[in-house]
Design a protein around this motif. Structure first.
Motif, PDB file in Angstrom:
ATOM      1  N   UNK A 148      40.604  54.861  49.242  1.00  0.00           N
ATOM      2  CA  UNK A 148      40.952  55.440  47.946  1.00  0.00           C
ATOM      3  C   UNK A 148      42.464  55.326  47.698  1.00  0.00           C
ATOM      4  N   UNK A 149      43.239  55.632  48.784  1.00  0.00           N
ATOM      5  CA  UNK A 149      44.691  55.521  48.618  1.00  0.00           C
ATOM      6  C   UNK A 149      45.118  54.079  48.348  1.00  0.00           C
ATOM      7  N   UNK A 150      44.519  53.134  49.100  1.00  0.00           N
ATOM      8  CA  UNK A 150      44.864  51.722  48.902  1.00  0.00           C
ATOM      9  C   UNK A 150      44.461  51.256  47.509  1.00  0.00           C
ATOM     10  N   UNK A 151      43.269  51.696  47.066  1.00  0.00           N
ATOM     11  CA  UNK A 151      42.821  51.309  45.727  1.00  0.00           C
ATOM     12  C   UNK A 151      43.732  51.905  44.655  1.00  0.00           C
ATOM     13  N   UNK A 152      44.169  53.160  44.887  1.00  0.00           N
ATOM     14  CA  UNK A 152      45.064  53.782  43.901  1.00  0.00           C
ATOM     15  C   UNK A 152      46.409  53.055  43.873  1.00  0.00           C
ATOM     16  N   UNK A 153      46.920  52.694  45.074  1.00  0.00           N
ATOM     17  CA  UNK A 153      48.178  51.964  45.112  1.00  0.00           C
ATOM     18  C   UNK A 153      48.050  50.592  44.453  1.00  0.00           C
ATOM     19  N   UNK A 154      46.918  49.901  44.735  1.00  0.00           N
ATOM     20  CA  UNK A 154      46.704  48.583  44.118  1.00  0.00           C
ATOM     21  C   UNK A 154      46.605  48.697  42.603  1.00  0.00           C
ATOM     22  N   UNK A 155      45.909  49.735  42.144  1.00  0.00           N
ATOM     23  CA  UNK A 155      45.789  49.932  40.689  1.00  0.00           C
ATOM     24  C   UNK A 155      47.156  50.211  40.079  1.00  0.00           C
ATOM     25  N   UNK A 156      47.964  51.053  40.791  1.00  0.00           N
ATOM     26  CA  UNK A 156      49.300  51.354  40.265  1.00  0.00           C
ATOM     27  C   UNK A 156      50.170  50.098  40.230  1.00  0.00           C
ATOM     28  N   UNK A 157      50.084  49.286  41.346  1.00  0.00           N
ATOM     29  CA  UNK A 157      50.871  48.057  41.380  1.00  0.00           C
ATOM     30  C   UNK A 157      50.412  47.075  40.294  1.00  0.00           C
ATOM     31  N   UNK A 158      49.100  46.984  40.083  1.00  0.00           N
ATOM     32  CA  UNK A 158      48.586  46.101  39.034  1.00  0.00           C
ATOM     33  C   UNK A 158      49.059  46.549  37.652  1.00  0.00           C
ATOM     34  N   UNK A 159      49.040  47.883  37.444  1.00  0.00           N
ATOM     35  CA  UNK A 159      49.518  48.387  36.149  1.00  0.00           C
ATOM     36  C   UNK A 159      51.011  48.071  35.968  1.00  0.00           C
ATOM     37  N   UNK A 160      51.780  48.203  37.082  1.00  0.00           N
ATOM     38  CA  UNK A 160      53.209  47.870  36.995  1.00  0.00           C
ATOM     39  C   UNK A 160      53.430  46.394  36.699  1.00  0.00           C
ATOM     40  N   UNK A 161      52.648  45.530  37.339  1.00  0.00           N
ATOM     41  CA  UNK A 161      52.762  44.097  37.077  1.00  0.00           C
ATOM     42  C   UNK A 161      52.395  43.764  35.638  1.00  0.00           C
ATOM     43  N   UNK A 162      51.353  44.427  35.126  1.00  0.00           N
ATOM     44  CA  UNK A 162      50.970  44.187  33.730  1.00  0.00           C
ATOM     45  C   UNK A 162      52.095  44.625  32.782  1.00  0.00           C
ATOM     46  N   UNK A 163      52.714  45.768  33.145  1.00  0.00           N
ATOM     47  CA  UNK A 163      53.844  46.217  32.307  1.00  0.00           C
ATOM     48  C   UNK A 163      54.995  45.215  32.354  1.00  0.00           C
ATOM     49  N   UNK A 164      55.281  44.717  33.574  1.00  0.00           N
ATOM     50  CA  UNK A 164      56.341  43.721  33.698  1.00  0.00           C
ATOM     51  C   UNK A 164      56.002  42.449  32.916  1.00  0.00           C
ATOM     52  N   UNK A 165      54.722  42.040  32.962  1.00  0.00           N
ATOM     53  CA  UNK A 165      54.301  40.850  32.221  1.00  0.00           C
ATOM     54  C   UNK A 165      54.465  41.066  30.718  1.00  0.00           C
ATOM     55  N   UNK A 166      54.123  42.255  30.256  1.00  0.00           N
ATOM     56  CA  UNK A 166      54.289  42.547  28.832  1.00  0.00           C
ATOM     57  C   UNK A 166      55.780  42.530  28.459  1.00  0.00           C
ATOM     58  N   UNK A 167      56.580  43.101  29.354  1.00  0.00           N
ATOM     59  CA  UNK A 167      58.038  43.098  29.078  1.00  0.00           C
ATOM     60  C   UNK A 167      58.584  41.675  29.022  1.00  0.00           C
ATOM     61  N   UNK A 168      58.101  40.821  29.965  1.00  0.00           N
ATOM     62  CA  UNK A 168      58.541  39.425  29.963  1.00  0.00           C
ATOM     63  C   UNK A 168      58.098  38.707  28.685  1.00  0.00           C
ATOM     64  N   UNK A 169      56.854  38.968  28.301  1.00  0.00           N
ATOM     65  CA  UNK A 169      56.372  38.340  27.047  1.00  0.00           C
ATOM     66  C   UNK A 169      57.202  38.814  25.838  1.00  0.00           C
ATOM     67  N   UNK A 170      57.503  40.104  25.838  1.00  0.00           N
ATOM     68  CA  UNK A 170      58.329  40.625  24.732  1.00  0.00           C
ATOM     69  C   UNK A 170      59.717  40.002  24.748  1.00  0.00           C
ATOM     70  N   UNK A 171      60.216  39.848  25.988  1.00  0.00           N
ATOM     71  CA  UNK A 171      61.528  39.225  26.110  1.00  0.00           C
ATOM     72  C   UNK A 171      61.493  37.771  25.647  1.00  0.00           C
ATOM     73  N   UNK A 172      60.403  37.066  26.009  1.00  0.00           N
ATOM     74  CA  UNK A 172      60.248  35.667  25.544  1.00  0.00           C
ATOM     75  C   UNK A 172      60.145  35.609  24.021  1.00  0.00           C
ATOM     76  N   UNK A 173      59.373  36.544  23.496  1.00  0.00           N
ATOM     77  CA  UNK A 173      59.249  36.574  22.030  1.00  0.00           C
ATOM     78  C   UNK A 173      60.608  36.839  21.369  1.00  0.00           C
ATOM     79  N   UNK A 174      61.342  37.776  22.030  1.00  0.00           N
ATOM     80  CA  UNK A 174      62.685  38.060  21.490  1.00  0.00           C
ATOM     81  C   UNK A 174      63.587  36.829  21.576  1.00  0.00           C
TER      82      UNK A 174
END
Length: 350
Positions: A148-174
């Protein structure tokens, strides 16, 4: 030295043996017959009791014929021997039956002890199985928590990566918007110098390469996280497999418990068998008391027969005396008549 504890029936047996052999049953003769054991006072007391039981004083030896004495002694000895043999046979049978019952009880006690040891062994194994099951359950719970802890950490890391990807896309768009503005500025300021234009173009290309590298790095990190997520899912599958194994072991333990149930029932039946054996032992004791009472009755009957024989001996003695008196009278009559014929003697007697 006299042996203490001489019994009445021993004195009676020695007396009968002396009578059967044609000797007078005196105190000294009886003591010699007993092997020089017993005090004279005790022998005298037993002789008085025996004579009293026979209905009076001891019969004179000279008043009974040798044949009648032999018959009486033989009958008395035979009655005594038969009674003693019957009593010995009953005692032997009872002792054998008691021995068999004791052996059966010892065997049942051994079976009970073996069953008890087996039950204790089974209980020990059951306790070990329960301990192992508790340990497996604890380990399984730890694996669940870690998963459960590993799954929660993986989910948190995945959410962080998705946020970073969105930020990169926004930066590219900018950057694209900036690039478009730059082109519009270039169109408006064509008259600017070529060096300024080249410098801005180089800066733009450098920024674009940098953003592309960051995008590739982000994609690699996302791929790594996805691999870690797949590994976490694999660990979850293994944990589920271990859970299935633990459930199988639990079913095995439950089956062993069901197998131990007949052993407990067998112990209960053996306890009932012990109670039955105790009842049989009590019944055997009752039978022994009955046989003992029967032996006492037989002994009393032997004494009664001996008294009857003594009475018949006295009657025979009386008849013998009467016969001697008749013969004496006949002899006197013959002396009185002298040489008269026998016929006249008979008439005279009549």
């Amino acid at each position: 030295m006299a042996r203490p504890g001489i019994r009445k029936h021993e004195v009676q047996k020695a007396r009968l043996a002396l009578i059967r052999s044609g000797r007078h049953p005196s105190i000294d003769a009886i003591r010699i017959e007993l092997g020089n054991t017993g005090s004279k006072a005790t022998i005298s007391r037993y002789l008085k009791e025996i004579e009293a039981d026979e209905g009076g004083a001891a019969l004179p030896q000279a008043s009974i014929s040798a044949e009648l004495q032999a018959i009486v002694a033989t009958l008395a000895a035979r009655l005594e021997l038969e009674g003693q043999e019957r009593l010995d046979l009953l005692r032997t049978g009872h002792a054998e039956e008691v021995r068999q019952l004791r052996e059966a009880m010892e065997q049942v006690r051994g079976d009970v002890r073996a069953a008890k040891m087996e039950s204790e062994h089974r209980q020990t194994e059951l306790l070990q199985e329960r301990t192992a099951r508790q340990r497996v359950d604890a380990e399984l719970e730890e694996l669940r928590l870690e998963h459960r802890e590993s799954l929660a950490q993986s989910s948190a890391q995945l959410a962080g990566m998705q946020d970073q990807l969105k930020s990169a896309e926004a930066h590219i768009a900018s950057l694209d918007a900036t690039h478009a503005n730059a082109r519009e500025a270039l169109e408006h300021f064509r008259t600017a110098s070529k060096e300024q234009r080249d410098r801005e173009a180089r800066q733009h290309e450098q920024q674009l390469q940098f953003l592309q590298k960051e995008l590739a790095t982000t994609a690699d990190a996302l791929s790594t996280k996805q691999s870690e997520l797949r590994a976490a899912l694999q660990e979850k599958a293994e944990a589920l497999a271990q859970l299935g194994t633990a459930r199988a072991e639990k079913r095995l333990v439950e089956e062993q418990l069901r197998e131990l149930k007949p052993t407990a029932e067998r112990l209960a039946s053996q306890a009932q068998a012990i109670e039955v054996m105790r009842g049989q032992a009590e019944l055997a004791n009752q039978q022994y008391e009955t046989l003992r009472a029967r032996a006492n009755e037989l002994e009393q009957r032997n004494l009664e027969l001996e008294r009857q024989l003594a009475a018949r001996s006295a009657s025979a003695q009386t008849q013998d005396q009467l016969l001697h008196e008749v013969l004496a009278r006949i002899g006197q009559a013959e002396k009185q008549v002298g040489g008269k014929p026998n016929r006249s003697k008979r008439t005279e007697l009549k």
